[in-house]
Motif scaffolding. Structure first.
Motif, short mmCIF file in Angstrom:
data_model
loop_
_atom_site.label_atom_id
_atom_site.label_comp_id
_atom_site.label_asym_id
_atom_site.label_seq_id
_atom_site.Cartn_x
_atom_site.Cartn_y
_atom_site.Cartn_z
N GLN A 52 0.82 -1.20 0.00
CA GLN A 52 0.00 0.00 0.00
C GLN A 52 0.86 1.26 0.00
OE1 GLN A 52 -2.30 -0.83 3.50
NE2 GLN A 52 -3.95 -1.86 2.36
N ALA A 53 1.95 1.23 0.78
CA ALA A 53 2.86 2.38 0.81
C ALA A 53 3.53 2.57 -0.55
CB ALA A 53 3.91 2.19 1.90
N HIS A 54 3.90 1.45 -1.19
CA HIS A 54 4.53 1.51 -2.51
C HIS A 54 3.58 2.07 -3.56
CE1 HIS A 54 6.36 0.18 -6.28
NE2 HIS A 54 5.21 -0.42 -6.56
N GLU A 114 -0.17 9.92 -4.02
CA GLU A 114 -0.79 10.24 -2.73
C GLU A 114 0.27 10.47 -1.66
OE1 GLU A 114 -3.03 7.04 -1.18
OE2 GLU A 114 -3.83 8.17 0.52
N LYS A 115 0.10 11.55 -0.88
CA LYS A 115 1.02 11.87 0.21
C LYS A 115 0.21 12.23 1.45
CE LYS A 115 4.81 13.42 -2.76
NZ LYS A 115 5.76 14.51 -3.08
N PRO A 116 -0.25 11.21 2.17
CA PRO A 116 -1.16 11.45 3.30
C PRO A 116 -0.50 11.99 4.56
CG PRO A 116 -0.68 9.12 3.11
CD PRO A 116 -0.03 9.78 1.94
N TYR A 117 0.83 11.92 4.65
CA TYR A 117 1.53 12.37 5.85
C TYR A 117 2.08 13.78 5.61
CZ TYR A 117 1.22 7.38 6.71
OH TYR A 117 0.75 6.10 6.86
N ARG A 118 1.47 14.77 6.29
CA ARG A 118 1.78 16.16 6.01
C ARG A 118 2.40 16.85 7.24
NH1 ARG A 118 0.81 18.79 1.67
NH2 ARG A 118 -0.49 17.08 0.92
N GLN A 128 2.97 19.70 9.73
CA GLN A 128 2.10 20.76 10.23
C GLN A 128 2.77 22.13 10.21
OE1 GLN A 128 -1.16 20.21 11.04
NE2 GLN A 128 -0.72 18.14 10.25
N ARG A 129 4.10 22.14 10.08
CA ARG A 129 4.81 23.42 10.12
C ARG A 129 4.99 24.04 8.74
NH1 ARG A 129 9.71 23.50 14.37
NH2 ARG A 129 9.55 25.68 13.73
N CYS A 130 5.30 23.21 7.74
CA CYS A 130 5.56 23.77 6.41
C CYS A 130 4.61 23.27 5.34
CB CYS A 130 7.00 23.50 5.99
SG CYS A 130 7.36 21.75 5.70
N GLY A 131 3.79 22.28 5.69
CA GLY A 131 2.80 21.77 4.74
C GLY A 131 3.32 20.75 3.75
N LYS A 132 4.58 20.40 3.81
CA LYS A 132 5.14 19.43 2.87
C LYS A 132 4.55 18.05 3.14
CE LYS A 132 9.52 17.94 0.84
NZ LYS A 132 11.00 18.09 0.83
N GLY A 133 4.21 17.33 2.06
CA GLY A 133 3.60 16.02 2.21
C GLY A 133 4.57 14.89 1.91
N PHE A 134 4.29 13.73 2.50
CA PHE A 134 5.14 12.55 2.32
C PHE A 134 4.28 11.31 2.15
CE2 PHE A 134 9.09 14.67 3.35
CZ PHE A 134 8.67 15.74 4.11
#
Length: 246
Positions: A60-62, A69-73, A75-81
């Protein structure tokens, strides 16, 4: 094996990393052999590219690589992972944390991969590294000469193994290792041994006991090995006398 690969034996550099488990290797051939182990474990297949995974969560991560999709964001700069681990490492940038620090120049790094790459700058062709201060030298002779400086800085020497230390507290800590190794102590001289059988053999030096007796001449020995060596004298004499009688 070319020179570049050979040098990695000395520097410990392992640039070829398994994407499945994170284990690193110095040679790409070793990585390929290792990956065959994971191939037998991979039951979950990506329909987009055919890549297989041992766990559904890894599949699923792959798949986020294909979907974007980058669901992990952050909170300080808004960059997604796409992975939570990537977000965790990213947080170090904001916190100013650099846990991987070079012991040669003191420079810190957020990622272990950055640190490993940086170390090559110091190593270069200088493969002989001092474990006391981290300096590199072109030859083992130069390293040996340099280590004399540290030897002079370590006046506290262990009487059992000869290892030296900068501080008496370090020596005391080191001595506890020997104390654990030597549980059986001689009541006469205080010498310690790891095994009771070693203590038993040692005590014969004090008592003069020689339980191993030669059945030919009656001479006694404290060790079985010495008796066996002695018996060869009789065997040799018997062989010589037999030859003389023919």
């Amino acid at each position: 094996m070319d020179l570049r690969h050979h040098r990695r034996m000395h520097t410990g550099e392992k640039p070829h990393r398994c994407q499945e488990c994170g284990k690193a290797f110095s040679l790409p051939s070793n990585l390929r052999v290792h990956q065959s182990v994971h191939a037998k474990e991979k039951l979950f297949r990506c329909e987009e590219c055919g890549k297989r995974f041992s766990q559904r969560s890894r599949l699923q991560a792959h798949q986020r690589i294909h979907t974007g999709e980058k669901p992990y964001r952050c909170q300080r700069c808004g960059k997604g992972f796409s992975r939570s681990s990537a977000l965790h490492y990213h947080h170090r940038i904001h916190a100013g944390k650099r846990p991987f620090r070079c012991d040669v120049c003191g420079k810190g790094f957020v990622y272990s991969s950055q640190f490993a790459y940086h170390q090559r700058c110091h190593a270069g062709d200088r493969l002989h590294r001092c474990h006391d201060c981290g300096k590199f030298f072109d030859s083992s002779a130069e390293l040996h000469e340099h280590q004399g400086v540290h030897a002079a800085e370590k006046p506290h020497k262990c009487g059992q193994c000869g290892k030296a230390f900068h501080f008496p507290s370090k020596l005391r800590l080191h001595l506890t290792v020997h104390a654990r190794e030597q549980l059986f102590k001689c009541d006469i001289c205080g010498k310690g041994f790891r095994l009771s059988s070693q203590l038993l053999l040692h005590e014969r030096l004090h008592t003069g006991e020689k339980p191993h007796t030669c059945d030919v001449c009656g001479k006694g020995f404290d060790y079985q090995s010495r008796l066996e060596t002695h018996k060869k004298i009789h065997t040799h004499r018997k062989h010589r006398s037999g030859r003389g009688g023919t």
